[in-house]
Structure formats: C-alpha cells, structure tokens
Scaffold this motif. Structure first.
Motif, PDB file in Angstrom:
ATOM      1  N   GLU A  10     -22.413 -20.619  13.556  1.00  0.00           N
ATOM      2  CA  GLU A  10     -22.377 -20.061  14.905  1.00  0.00           C
ATOM      3  C   GLU A  10     -21.860 -21.098  15.909  1.00  0.00           C
ATOM      4  OE1 GLU A  10     -25.952 -18.025  16.297  1.00  0.00           O
ATOM      5  OE2 GLU A  10     -25.416 -18.645  18.342  1.00  0.00           O
TER       6      GLU A  10
ATOM      7  N   ILE B  36     -23.424 -12.871  14.012  1.00  0.00           N
ATOM      8  CA  ILE B  36     -22.397 -12.023  14.632  1.00  0.00           C
ATOM      9  C   ILE B  36     -22.942 -11.366  15.897  1.00  0.00           C
ATOM     10  CG2 ILE B  36     -20.883 -10.030  14.308  1.00  0.00           C
ATOM     11  CD1 ILE B  36     -21.106 -10.645  11.251  1.00  0.00           C
TER      12      ILE B  36
ATOM     13  N   ARG C 196     -21.376 -11.759  19.608  1.00  0.00           N
ATOM     14  CA  ARG C 196     -20.909 -10.570  20.345  1.00  0.00           C
ATOM     15  C   ARG C 196     -21.631 -10.438  21.673  1.00  0.00           C
ATOM     16  NH1 ARG C 196     -16.787 -10.679  17.533  1.00  0.00           N
ATOM     17  NH2 ARG C 196     -16.393  -9.234  15.814  1.00  0.00           N
TER      18      ARG C 196
ATOM     19  N   VAL D 296     -14.273 -10.188  12.738  1.00  0.00           N
ATOM     20  CA  VAL D 296     -15.199 -10.657  11.700  1.00  0.00           C
ATOM     21  C   VAL D 296     -15.107  -9.767  10.464  1.00  0.00           C
ATOM     22  CG1 VAL D 296     -17.616 -10.995  11.069  1.00  0.00           C
ATOM     23  CG2 VAL D 296     -16.848 -11.593  13.377  1.00  0.00           C
TER      24      VAL D 296
ATOM     25  N   MET E  46     -17.077  -9.209   7.035  1.00  0.00           N
ATOM     26  CA  MET E  46     -18.386  -9.548   6.473  1.00  0.00           C
ATOM     27  C   MET E  46     -18.355  -9.406   4.951  1.00  0.00           C
ATOM     28  SD  MET E  46     -21.775  -8.840   8.165  1.00  0.00           S
ATOM     29  CE  MET E  46     -23.168  -9.650   7.544  1.00  0.00           C
TER      30      MET E  46
ATOM     31  N   ALA F  47     -19.643  -6.674  13.038  1.00  0.00           N
ATOM     32  CA  ALA F  47     -18.571  -6.980  12.086  1.00  0.00           C
ATOM     33  C   ALA F  47     -17.480  -5.920  12.226  1.00  0.00           C
ATOM     34  CB  ALA F  47     -19.113  -6.984  10.661  1.00  0.00           C
TER      35      ALA F  47
END
Ligand code: CA
Length: 230
Positions: A37, A63, A67, A75, A77, A95
C-alpha cells in the motif's frame, strides 16, 4: 509502463516479475499488504497486480483504502478463491478485474493490457501555492501565476515528481530512477536539472513579483518542494 505486484509467495512473485519484465514492463514487488500500500501511494504505477491473501493487510483492504483516498490506478486481483461471492467482494473493494489461481501467464498479460487500455491516460493537473504553480501533465505545461516556466522535458518530469509530494523529501535515487529511468546519467545531472527548475521558478516569480515555491536541498538525502495544494 510501471507495474506494482503485491504477492507474498516468493516463487510466484519472482515468475511474475521476470515474465512482466520480459514483456517490457518495469516491475516492483511488495511481499505484504502494508509495504504494498505504501508503494502504491507513490502514485507512480500504471497498474497494480494484487494477491487476495497477503500478510499484514489483505489485498481487498489495501485496494479499498487506496480507492477511499482517490487512487484510480487499475487493479488486477489474483486469488485462489474462486467463488462468486469472493469475486463480488474483490470487485466491490475496487479491483477492476479478477483472475483465479492458478492462471495462465498469457491470460494474465491479456487482462493487464486490457486494464491499461481502459485506464484514462494519466493526466494530472496540480495546483500548488505559493504563486499558484500549475502543472498540467496532459499539456506538458507548467505555469507560475499564469507565467509559463518553459521547462525542458526532464525539468518538467522532475518538478511533477516533487509536486506530487509537496512538503515531503523525495530521495535522490528515486528521482533519478523516475525521471531518467534506465538511462545512465552523470552524477551531477540531478543537481543541474534541479537548479534549472529553480532558476525558471525564480525568473517567473520575479516577473510576477511574487514568491516562488522553494526546492530545498536535503543534503545527502534528496529534495523537498515547499508548497501546498491550492
Ligand atoms: Ca498470498
């Protein structure tokens, strides 16, 4: 194109890195959710490949947190979970696409390419004070109090990088990496480019009789732009 892979399984992360690099992507790997992150927040990646199960912070949470702070990076996943509910949960977390493990590398590449195509071109318009510094990435235009700075391409890239982290130190190695990439540069190229940006900022500020955002040298570490989002 620069890709960040969040994957804790060493073999898989290595093979993803190698395979993606062979396709011409620049790849960084994080082995847990917290590190991943933090890297993702640098904003330099064109796409993220995120495993669901990660140490310290799981993929969907990473995520969702990104966001929530407005990060629009696409993204993809990855997960061993294949149930419909899991797919829904992954997509709900933010995602953009979803691939069950084990997967064929070629399918992963195709999905990644599709995500990158769909993503809006990264065009950032930054407004910073003092002096109302505006950096328009789409137009490659930098102005201070509406006065064009006339930056060279590397000067522009360098100022954008500093301006993405106003008030924070950006490390020298990172600046060289992001502005010049794999091009070999002489040791003082960074200094020369920074002083070019400084003098253009000062000239524009003098012309408008205003204060310019200052680029501070943090000796032995990097540089810091003294400015705040307008
Ligand atoms: Ca995992």
């Amino acid at each position: 194109m620069r890709i960040l892979v969040l994957e804790d399984e060493a073999r898989l992360s290595r093979s993803l890195q190698t395979g993606l690099e062979e396709e011409g992507y620049r790849v960084d790997v994080a082995h847990d959710g917290v590190e991943g992150e933090a890297l993702a927040r640098s904003g330099v990646y064109d796409a993220l490949i995120v495993d669901w199960r990660l140490p310290l912070r799981e993929g969907p949470e990473v995520i969702a947190r990104l966001r929530a702070d407005g990060f629009a990076t696409p993204v993809l996943m990855l997960t061993a979970r294949v149930g419909v509910e899991d797919r829904v949960a992954g997509l709900d977390a933010g995602a953009d696409d979803y691939l069950g493990k084990p997967f064929a590398f070629d399918e992963m590449l195709a999905r990644l390419r599709a995500l990158l195509r769909r993503a809006a071109p990264r065009s950032l318009r930054l407004h910073l004070t003092p002096g109302n510094l505006v950096l328009d990435e789409a137009q490659h235009l930098a102005t201070l109090a509406a006065e064009p700075l006339g930056l060279r391409p590397k000067e522009f890239a360098l100022l954008v990088l500093l301006a993405r982290h106003p008030g924070q130190i950006v490390r020298r190695e990172r600046m060289v990496d992001l502005v010049w990439g794999d091009t070999l540069v002489s040791p003082n190229t960074l200094e020369v480019t920074v002083s070019g940006v400084r003098s253009r900022l000062l000239n524009a500020a003098r012309a408008q009789r205003i204060d310019a955002p200052e680029i501070e040298t943090v000796r032995g570490v990097g540089y810091r732009l003294h400015a705040t989002p307008a």
